[in-house]
Design an enzyme around this catalytic site. Structure first.
Site, PDB file in Angstrom:
ATOM      1  N   SER A  54     -40.207  30.968  17.229  1.00 34.77           N
ATOM      2  CA  SER A  54     -39.521  30.643  15.989  1.00 34.77           C
ATOM      3  C   SER A  54     -39.917  29.247  15.504  1.00 34.77           C
ATOM      4  O   SER A  54     -41.095  28.991  15.282  1.00 34.77           O
ATOM      5  CB  SER A  54     -38.005  30.785  16.187  1.00 34.77           C
ATOM      6  OG  SER A  54     -37.326  30.723  14.965  1.00 34.77           O
ATOM      7  N   ASP A  60     -36.946  41.609  11.832  1.00 35.26           N
ATOM      8  CA  ASP A  60     -36.511  40.210  11.837  1.00 35.26           C
ATOM      9  C   ASP A  60     -36.120  39.787  10.419  1.00 35.26           C
ATOM     10  O   ASP A  60     -36.939  39.783   9.519  1.00 35.26           O
ATOM     11  CB  ASP A  60     -37.657  39.328  12.354  1.00 35.26           C
ATOM     12  CG  ASP A  60     -37.231  37.911  12.677  1.00 35.26           C
ATOM     13  OD1 ASP A  60     -36.272  37.409  12.060  1.00 35.26           O
ATOM     14  OD2 ASP A  60     -37.879  37.294  13.547  1.00 35.26           O
ATOM     15  N   HIS A  87     -34.608  38.979  15.216  1.00 28.61           N
ATOM     16  CA  HIS A  87     -35.032  37.650  15.643  1.00 28.61           C
ATOM     17  C   HIS A  87     -34.445  37.251  16.998  1.00 28.61           C
ATOM     18  O   HIS A  87     -35.112  36.634  17.807  1.00 28.61           O
ATOM     19  CB  HIS A  87     -34.611  36.631  14.584  1.00 28.61           C
ATOM     20  CG  HIS A  87     -35.240  35.292  14.753  1.00 28.61           C
ATOM     21  ND1 HIS A  87     -36.574  35.062  14.478  1.00 28.61           N
ATOM     22  CD2 HIS A  87     -34.731  34.107  15.172  1.00 28.61           C
ATOM     23  CE1 HIS A  87     -36.854  33.796  14.712  1.00 28.61           C
ATOM     24  NE2 HIS A  87     -35.761  33.200  15.137  1.00 28.61           N
TER      25      HIS A  87
END
Length: 161
Positions: free
Chosen positions: A26, A94, A126
Site C-alpha cells: 500500500s 480493492d 485491500h
C-alpha cells in the site's frame, strides 16, 4: 527509512545488495519503489496493493496532476528506473487502492521484461488478503530470483502451507 535499513543490511550485516528483496504494501510501495529506483542492483521487489501515486489513488489523474508537487508517492514516475525483477500482488476488489494501480505498474515493468507473473486475487480487497496464498507466491518468486541469479543450478525452495 528504507535507505537506512538497506545501508544496515549491506554495511553492518555484510549482505550483498543483490540478495536483498524490498517489500512494500500500500503506502509502503512508495518507499519500496524509490529504494529500487535508486539501487539498480537490488535483488528484487515485491509490491502488494501498490499505488501509482497518492494523488491518483485519492483523486483522478487530472486533479492529481494539478497537485503533483505535494504528491510524495509518484510510483508511476519512478517505476521506469526500477531494474529489479518485481512481483505485483493486488486484490481485484480493492476499493482503497484500486487494482488498476497495480496493473499499471505491472504493465510498465512487463514492457521491460522485469515483471514476474503477478498475483491478482479475485474477491479480495485491500485489508483482507489470503496470507497463505501470498506466502506461496512470494516463495515462488524468491525461487525464481535465485534461478535468475544462479542459473539452472539454483537451490530449490519449497513452500508449505
Amino acid at each position: 527509512h528504507g535507505e537506512a535499513a538497506l545501508e544496515h543490511l549491506v554495511t553492518t550485516r555484510g549482505l550483498p545488495i543483490d540478495s536483498i528483496v524490498a517489500f512494500g504494501r500500500s503506502l509502503g510501495s512508495g518507499p519500496a519503489v524509490a529504494l529500487a529506483a535508486n539501487h539498480a542492483n537490488l535483488g528484487g521487489l515485491v509490491l502488494q496493493s501498490p499505488l501509482e501515486s497518492g494523488g491518483h489513488t485519492v483523486f483522478n489523474r487530472t486533479v492529481s496532476t494539478v497537485f503533483r508537487r505535494v504528491d510524495i508517492f509518484r510510483n508511476y514516475e519512478l517505476i521506469d528506473r526500477v531494474q529489479a525483477q518485481t512481483l505485483v500482488i493486488h486484490g481485484m476488489e480493492d476499493n482503497v487502492v484500486p487494482c488498476a494501480n497495480g496493473r499499471n505498474l505491472y504493465a510498465a515493468l512487463d514492457r521491460r521484461g522485469l515483471a514476474s507473473e503477478p498475483l491478482w486475487i479475485e474477491g479480495c480487497g485491500h485489508y483482507y488478503m489470503p496470507s497463505d496464498l501470498i506466502y506461496v507466491r512470494v516463495r515462488e518468486f524468491l525461487t525464481e530470483l535465485g534461478a535468475l541469479r544462479h542459473g539452472a543450478n539454483a537451490p530449490h525452495v519449497s513452500a508449505s502451507r
